[in-house]
Motif scaffolding. Structure first.
Motif, PDB file in Angstrom:
ATOM      1  N   GLN A   1       0.840  -1.198   0.000  1.00  0.00           N
ATOM      2  CA  GLN A   1       0.000   0.000   0.000  1.00  0.00           C
ATOM      3  C   GLN A   1       0.878   1.251   0.000  1.00  0.00           C
ATOM      4  O   GLN A   1       0.573   2.235   0.659  1.00  0.00           O
ATOM      5  N   GLY A   2       1.957   1.169  -0.737  1.00  0.00           N
ATOM      6  CA  GLY A   2       2.882   2.276  -0.805  1.00  0.00           C
ATOM      7  C   GLY A   2       4.036   1.959  -1.731  1.00  0.00           C
ATOM      8  O   GLY A   2       3.926   1.105  -2.613  1.00  0.00           O
ATOM      9  N   ILE A   3       5.179   2.613  -1.493  1.00  0.00           N
ATOM     10  CA  ILE A   3       6.317   2.596  -2.408  1.00  0.00           C
ATOM     11  C   ILE A   3       7.531   1.968  -1.749  1.00  0.00           C
ATOM     12  O   ILE A   3       7.832   2.255  -0.578  1.00  0.00           O
ATOM     13  N   HIS A   4       8.228   1.121  -2.498  1.00  0.00           N
ATOM     14  CA  HIS A   4       9.514   0.568  -2.083  1.00  0.00           C
ATOM     15  C   HIS A   4      10.564   1.063  -3.064  1.00  0.00           C
ATOM     16  O   HIS A   4      10.491   0.793  -4.260  1.00  0.00           O
ATOM     17  N   ASN A   5      11.557   1.829  -2.568  1.00  0.00           N
ATOM     18  CA  ASN A   5      12.619   2.368  -3.409  1.00  0.00           C
ATOM     19  C   ASN A   5      13.819   1.430  -3.432  1.00  0.00           C
ATOM     20  O   ASN A   5      14.247   0.924  -2.384  1.00  0.00           O
ATOM     21  N   ILE A   6      14.387   1.217  -4.619  1.00  0.00           N
ATOM     22  CA  ILE A   6      15.592   0.412  -4.753  1.00  0.00           C
ATOM     23  C   ILE A   6      16.598   1.184  -5.601  1.00  0.00           C
ATOM     24  O   ILE A   6      16.230   1.950  -6.485  1.00  0.00           O
ATOM     25  N   ALA A   7      17.881   0.987  -5.312  1.00  0.00           N
ATOM     26  CA  ALA A   7      18.925   1.734  -6.002  1.00  0.00           C
ATOM     27  C   ALA A   7      20.191   0.901  -6.039  1.00  0.00           C
ATOM     28  O   ALA A   7      20.382  -0.032  -5.250  1.00  0.00           O
ATOM     29  N   GLY A   8      21.076   1.256  -6.971  1.00  0.00           N
ATOM     30  CA  GLY A   8      22.390   0.650  -6.997  1.00  0.00           C
ATOM     31  C   GLY A   8      23.220   1.115  -5.814  1.00  0.00           C
ATOM     32  O   GLY A   8      22.836   2.034  -5.084  1.00  0.00           O
ATOM     33  N   PRO A   9      24.394   0.519  -5.606  1.00  0.00           N
ATOM     34  CA  PRO A   9      25.167   0.814  -4.399  1.00  0.00           C
ATOM     35  C   PRO A   9      25.996   2.092  -4.462  1.00  0.00           C
ATOM     36  O   PRO A   9      26.501   2.536  -3.433  1.00  0.00           O
ATOM     37  N   GLU A  10      26.123   2.715  -5.672  1.00  0.00           N
ATOM     38  CA  GLU A  10      27.023   3.857  -5.818  1.00  0.00           C
ATOM     39  C   GLU A  10      26.371   4.968  -6.629  1.00  0.00           C
ATOM     40  O   GLU A  10      25.646   4.705  -7.583  1.00  0.00           O
ATOM     41  N   VAL A  11      26.675   6.217  -6.251  1.00  0.00           N
ATOM     42  CA  VAL A  11      26.224   7.388  -6.998  1.00  0.00           C
ATOM     43  C   VAL A  11      27.386   7.898  -7.846  1.00  0.00           C
ATOM     44  O   VAL A  11      28.508   8.027  -7.348  1.00  0.00           O
ATOM     45  N   HIS A  12      27.096   8.176  -9.127  1.00  0.00           N
ATOM     46  CA  HIS A  12      28.093   8.744 -10.033  1.00  0.00           C
ATOM     47  C   HIS A  12      27.480   9.939 -10.753  1.00  0.00           C
ATOM     48  O   HIS A  12      26.335   9.863 -11.206  1.00  0.00           O
ATOM     49  N   PRO A  13      28.217  11.040 -10.923  1.00  0.00           N
ATOM     50  CA  PRO A  13      27.775  12.040 -11.899  1.00  0.00           C
ATOM     51  C   PRO A  13      27.709  11.372 -13.272  1.00  0.00           C
ATOM     52  O   PRO A  13      28.549  10.524 -13.601  1.00  0.00           O
ATOM     53  N   LEU A  14      26.720  11.733 -14.064  1.00  0.00           N
ATOM     54  CA  LEU A  14      26.522  11.050 -15.337  1.00  0.00           C
ATOM     55  C   LEU A  14      27.739  11.178 -16.251  1.00  0.00           C
ATOM     56  O   LEU A  14      28.099  10.219 -16.950  1.00  0.00           O
ATOM     57  N   ASP A  15      28.399  12.344 -16.242  1.00  0.00           N
ATOM     58  CA  ASP A  15      29.583  12.473 -17.099  1.00  0.00           C
ATOM     59  C   ASP A  15      30.701  11.529 -16.654  1.00  0.00           C
ATOM     60  O   ASP A  15      31.385  10.917 -17.478  1.00  0.00           O
ATOM     61  N   GLU A  16      30.847  11.361 -15.343  1.00  0.00           N
ATOM     62  CA  GLU A  16      31.848  10.417 -14.834  1.00  0.00           C
ATOM     63  C   GLU A  16      31.486   8.986 -15.223  1.00  0.00           C
ATOM     64  O   GLU A  16      32.353   8.177 -15.589  1.00  0.00           O
ATOM     65  N   LEU A  17      30.199   8.670 -15.153  1.00  0.00           N
ATOM     66  CA  LEU A  17      29.739   7.335 -15.534  1.00  0.00           C
ATOM     67  C   LEU A  17      30.069   7.059 -17.001  1.00  0.00           C
ATOM     68  O   LEU A  17      30.459   5.946 -17.376  1.00  0.00           O
ATOM     69  N   GLY A  18      29.940   8.086 -17.829  1.00  0.00           N
ATOM     70  CA  GLY A  18      30.301   7.942 -19.228  1.00  0.00           C
ATOM     71  C   GLY A  18      31.782   7.641 -19.400  1.00  0.00           C
ATOM     72  O   GLY A  18      32.166   6.782 -20.207  1.00  0.00           O
ATOM     73  N   ARG A  19      32.621   8.328 -18.651  1.00  0.00           N
ATOM     74  CA  ARG A  19      34.070   8.098 -18.767  1.00  0.00           C
ATOM     75  C   ARG A  19      34.428   6.681 -18.309  1.00  0.00           C
ATOM     76  O   ARG A  19      35.272   6.014 -18.926  1.00  0.00           O
ATOM     77  N   ILE A  20      33.805   6.225 -17.231  1.00  0.00           N
ATOM     78  CA  ILE A  20      34.048   4.864 -16.746  1.00  0.00           C
ATOM     79  C   ILE A  20      33.656   3.849 -17.817  1.00  0.00           C
ATOM     80  O   ILE A  20      34.381   2.877 -18.073  1.00  0.00           O
ATOM     81  N   THR A  21      32.519   4.102 -18.457  1.00  0.00           N
ATOM     82  CA  THR A  21      32.026   3.174 -19.469  1.00  0.00           C
ATOM     83  C   THR A  21      32.944   3.127 -20.682  1.00  0.00           C
ATOM     84  O   THR A  21      33.296   2.046 -21.179  1.00  0.00           O
ATOM     85  N   LEU A  22      33.346   4.283 -21.177  1.00  0.00           N
ATOM     86  CA  LEU A  22      34.222   4.320 -22.355  1.00  0.00           C
ATOM     87  C   LEU A  22      35.566   3.664 -22.060  1.00  0.00           C
ATOM     88  O   LEU A  22      36.112   2.933 -22.905  1.00  0.00           O
ATOM     89  N   ALA A  23      36.098   3.903 -20.879  1.00  0.00           N
ATOM     90  CA  ALA A  23      37.374   3.287 -20.520  1.00  0.00           C
ATOM     91  C   ALA A  23      37.264   1.766 -20.466  1.00  0.00           C
ATOM     92  O   ALA A  23      38.150   1.052 -20.948  1.00  0.00           O
TER      93      ALA A  23
END
Length: 264
Positions: free
Chosen positions: A178-200
């Protein structure tokens, strides 16, 4: 328990079906390919018959101002089919922070879906997930050229699709929230940093340029798309997910700001 998993042949739906069946339940996938259409209502009564719970993983085929109509009709039809069948629980997958980004048509549409469910006749649970790891490549493709990817610094807390499916299956097998359950990954990244990690990780020679006006996520204010204080954190780290999916690119049908990418 018996589950009708509508949108059960897509990215999240297929994993939810497998997870529930492995746990000893009976989970049946339904989608357009199995003769179920949530907009016309075709096949919904058959899908809901005998089910203890409906898991709704369907999605609008568009991201624009037509998406509210999709969720209005589909949710109304699913709730009516569930009511007639005596279903005891309806579970919907949504997006963390969905009600905090009114500038985006699709986010307003998903908020409407949540509101219809909460006001409806059946016990319900809403699982809100952060952005999927599987869609980072697609996000980058929106603002990329041959040598550069432009990305904003929007904080993102990516979660693996398998972890999302595990959470949805667990909620579906439990009592209605009767409500909301929030789920998330274990780490926060700025999106631009996430892009650099992915390309590398992909040995991609392109560079990431920080541009807070680039792409859909430029409309997001602050950290509203990251997990709340009450969010359950999934175990899969993005670097580990990248290593496990080495050589894989973007999904064949990029749906980066939708929660599931499942069939309608």
């Amino acid at each position: 328990m018996r589950f009708a998993v509508v949108g059960g042949t897509g990215l999240i739906g297929s994993k939810v079906v497998k997870k529930l069946n492995e746990a000893g339940h009976e989970a049946v996938p339904h989608s357009k390919s199995t003769g179920v259409d949530v907009i016309t209502g075709e096949g919904l009564d058959r899908a809901a018959a005998g089910a203890d719970a409906i898991v709704d993983l369907t999605n609008s085929p568009t991201f624009d101002d037509a998406s509210p109509t999709f969720f209005q009709r589909s949710t109304d039809n699913l709730l009516e089919a569930g009511r007639k069948a005596g279903v005891r629980h309806v579970v919907v997958l949504s997006i963390v922070g969905v009600d905090q980004v009114p500038e985006l048509d699709y986010y307003r549409a998903k908020t409407l879906q949540e509101e219809i469910l909460a006001a409806g006749p059946l016990p319900y649970s809403i699982v809100r997930a952060t952005q999927f790891m599987e869609f980072v490549d697609s996000i980058m493709s929106w603002t990329a050229d041959a040598g550069t990817v432009r990305l904003p610094t929007t904080p993102i807390q990516p979660i693996a699709a398998q972890d999302v499916a595990d959470a949805v299956a667990a909620v579906a097998a439990g009592e209605p929230l009767q409500g909301i359950h929030n789920i998330a990954g274990p780490e926060v990244h700025p999106l631009d940093e996430l892009g650099r990690i992915t390309l590398a990780a992909r040995s991609d020679s392109r560079t990431v340029t920080t541009d807070d006006t680039a792409g859909m996520f430029a409309a997001v204010r602050g950290d509203v798309l990251t997990g709340r204080a009450d969010a359950s954190l999934a175990p899969t780290r993005y670097a580990d997910w990248l290593a496990a999916h080495r050589g894989e690119g973007a999904p064949p049908t990029p749906r980066p700001y939708r929660p599931a990418g499942d069939e309608t």
